[in-house]
Design an enzyme around this catalytic site. Structure first.
Site, PDB file in Angstrom:
ATOM      1  N   ASP A  22       0.865  -1.175   0.000  1.00 47.17           N
ATOM      2  CA  ASP A  22       0.000   0.000   0.000  1.00 47.17           C
ATOM      3  C   ASP A  22       0.909   1.234   0.000  1.00 47.17           C
ATOM      4  O   ASP A  22       2.094   1.144   0.356  1.00 47.17           O
ATOM      5  CB  ASP A  22      -0.889  -0.018   1.239  1.00 47.17           C
ATOM      6  CG  ASP A  22      -1.738   1.226   1.361  1.00 47.17           C
ATOM      7  OD1 ASP A  22      -2.423   1.588   0.385  1.00 47.17           O
ATOM      8  OD2 ASP A  22      -1.704   1.865   2.433  1.00 47.17           O
ATOM      9  N   ASP A  24      -0.062   5.100   0.971  1.00 42.51           N
ATOM     10  CA  ASP A  24      -0.223   6.049   2.074  1.00 42.51           C
ATOM     11  C   ASP A  24      -0.050   5.361   3.425  1.00 42.51           C
ATOM     12  O   ASP A  24      -0.765   4.403   3.746  1.00 42.51           O
ATOM     13  CB  ASP A  24      -1.609   6.705   2.014  1.00 42.51           C
ATOM     14  CG  ASP A  24      -1.802   7.549   0.767  1.00 42.51           C
ATOM     15  OD1 ASP A  24      -0.969   8.436   0.537  1.00 42.51           O
ATOM     16  OD2 ASP A  24      -2.767   7.308   0.030  1.00 42.51           O
TER      17      ASP A  24
END
Length: 259
Positions: A22, A24
């Site tokens: 991922d 963020d």
């Protein structure tokens, strides 16, 4: 003679053939900027559209509410989830207005202050690359490419699936696993041989639903409640920093002791 890297992968990662990260809060320190933008947007909306129940009028919590309702989700899904949780009508007009307000705030802050990659993540990514492990970055955000570019790490990844690609391909948002499955497909490695690294509850749930071999939860808050929640939602292991997935190279230590 080529310098020996001082760290090697921890055993948990040695059994996987690829890793999907991922963006963020995992690769880039951008979750805090997202959370701050959401807080301003939601608090403004609560002030102009106060819930009928006074208990629901409290301000948006940039940690707990962010993790529970918006982290890892698309802007529209996150806005709808929070408004519904506060007893407000998640009509498309209201959801769109809050999401666009947040988008403007986030873009302004990103371009004014820039963004950094987490040092521990960069160390792990470089160790994985030394091990010739295919790597992908994935994000529900349309800003992912800009974030990775500004942080100077885009070229460390073999593939990127961002919010723009997700919209183009009609991928369902987290906790559905579509985003991660597409990233694994682009790496040409089955999900059952890939690891997913996530900091969001919806994200670790997506990794579990997708049948990934290993789901790593990242607990940046350091709180035991967050770690427990990540485990409940599907993480196999939880670490406070991805450098925890590296170990000192025993061969290197032996060579140093002989000098």
């Amino acid at each position: 003679m080529t310098e020996r890297p001082p760290y090697v992968l921890a055993p948990a990662l040695r059994g996987v053939d690829a890793v999907v990260f991922d963006t963020d809060g995992v690769i880039t320190d951008s979750a805090r900027v997202h959370a701050a933008a959401w807080k301003t947007a939601f608090d403004d909306h609560l002030a102009t559209h106060p819930p009928a129940d006074p208990a629901q009028r409290r301000p948006f919590d940039a940690r707990d509410d962010y993790l529970r309702y918006v982290d890892g989700r698309s802007r529209l899904d996150g806005a709808a989830a929070f408004l519904a949780a506060r007893g407000l009508d998640p009509a498309p007009e209201a959801v769109g207005a809050v999401a666009e307000h947040k988008e403007r705030l986030f873009t302004e802050r990103l371009r004014a202050h820039g963004i950094d990659a987490y040092p521990g993540t960069v160390r792990l990514v470089r160790a994985l690359r030394r091990a010739s492990t295919p790597l992908a970055a994935a994000s529900a955000s349309r800003h992912a490419r800009e974030l990775l570019t500004r942080a100077g790490v885009l070229d460390l990844f073999d593939a990127l699936v961002d919010g723009g690609e997700a919209a183009r391909l009609g991928l369902a948002g987290k906790p559905h696993p579509d985003l991660f499955l597409e990233a694994a497909r682009r790496l040409a490695v089955p999900a059952g041989r890939c690891a997913v690294v996530e900091d969001a509850l919806a994200g670790v749930e997506a990794g579990r639903r997708g049948g990934f071999a290993l789901v790593v939860g990242v607990n940046r808050t350091g709180g035991p409640d967050t770690a427990a929640a990540l485990l409940r939602h599907g993480a196999d292991i939880v670490v406070p920093d991805l450098a925890e997935l590296l170990e000192p190279d025993e061969n290197e230590k032996e060579e140093e002791s002989e000098d």
